[in-house]
Design a protein around this motif. Sequence first.
Motif, short mmCIF file in Angstrom:
data_model
loop_
_atom_site.label_atom_id
_atom_site.label_comp_id
_atom_site.label_asym_id
_atom_site.label_seq_id
_atom_site.Cartn_x
_atom_site.Cartn_y
_atom_site.Cartn_z
N VAL A 254 5.50 -17.89 4.70
CA VAL A 254 4.71 -16.75 5.21
C VAL A 254 4.47 -15.73 4.10
O VAL A 254 3.36 -15.18 3.98
CB VAL A 254 5.43 -16.12 6.42
N ASN A 255 5.47 -15.47 3.28
CA ASN A 255 5.31 -14.51 2.19
C ASN A 255 4.31 -15.00 1.14
O ASN A 255 3.58 -14.20 0.56
CB ASN A 255 6.65 -14.19 1.55
N VAL B 93 1.68 -16.91 1.79
CA VAL B 93 0.35 -16.72 2.40
C VAL B 93 -0.03 -15.24 2.35
O VAL B 93 -1.18 -14.89 2.02
CB VAL B 93 0.34 -17.26 3.84
N ARG B 94 0.91 -14.34 2.66
CA ARG B 94 0.64 -12.90 2.59
C ARG B 94 0.26 -12.49 1.17
O ARG B 94 -0.65 -11.68 0.97
CB ARG B 94 1.86 -12.10 3.04
N ALA B 95 0.96 -13.02 0.18
CA ALA B 95 0.67 -12.66 -1.21
C ALA B 95 -0.73 -13.10 -1.61
O ALA B 95 -1.46 -12.36 -2.28
CB ALA B 95 1.71 -13.27 -2.14
N LEU C 4 6.19 -6.17 -0.06
CA LEU C 4 6.52 -7.59 -0.04
C LEU C 4 7.47 -7.95 -1.18
O LEU C 4 8.40 -8.75 -1.00
CB LEU C 4 5.23 -8.42 -0.15
N LEU D 285 -3.31 -13.58 0.40
CA LEU D 285 -4.27 -12.72 1.12
C LEU D 285 -4.35 -11.33 0.49
O LEU D 285 -5.44 -10.77 0.36
CB LEU D 285 -3.89 -12.62 2.59
N LEU D 286 -3.21 -10.77 0.08
CA LEU D 286 -3.23 -9.47 -0.58
C LEU D 286 -3.95 -9.54 -1.92
O LEU D 286 -4.66 -8.60 -2.31
CB LEU D 286 -1.81 -8.93 -0.76
N ASN E 124 1.14 -2.88 0.00
CA ASN E 124 1.73 -4.01 0.72
C ASN E 124 2.36 -5.02 -0.22
O ASN E 124 3.36 -5.66 0.13
CB ASN E 124 0.68 -4.69 1.60
N ALA E 125 1.81 -5.19 -1.42
CA ALA E 125 2.43 -6.08 -2.39
C ALA E 125 3.79 -5.53 -2.85
O ALA E 125 4.75 -6.29 -3.03
CB ALA E 125 1.51 -6.29 -3.59
#
Length: 113
Positions: free
Chosen positions: A64-65, A67-69, A28, A71-72, A24-25
């Motif tokens: 959003v990206n 926050v995703r980073a 992204l 969390l990943l 996922n990283a």
Amino acid sequence: MKLYASALAFLVVGSALVAFAVVNAAVLYFAGVPKATLNITAPILGQTMTAKISGVPDPYVVGVNVVRAVLLLAIGLIGAKLIDTGLAELRERRREEALRRYYEEYGYQYQQY
């Protein structure tokens, strides 16, 4: 060598989490960020000034990206810790098995505390 279910479970789950985070990283990282046009309105000396800035990354998508980073990163670190725990447990069980075999070979009674 005997298979130890708890150690292998830690290793499997940790590996799955790390693989999930890495894939996922990468997705992204290689995903494009859409561009947006920002309209800025500011009162300056009694007059309202308006400026348009085009070609900037969309702030919502960037947020959003981020926050995703984060969390990943957390998921990857949890997976790495699970792998470390599983390997430590395997190491400890192998050491105990070697000690048990040593004491059996030389006629001593091995007691686990």
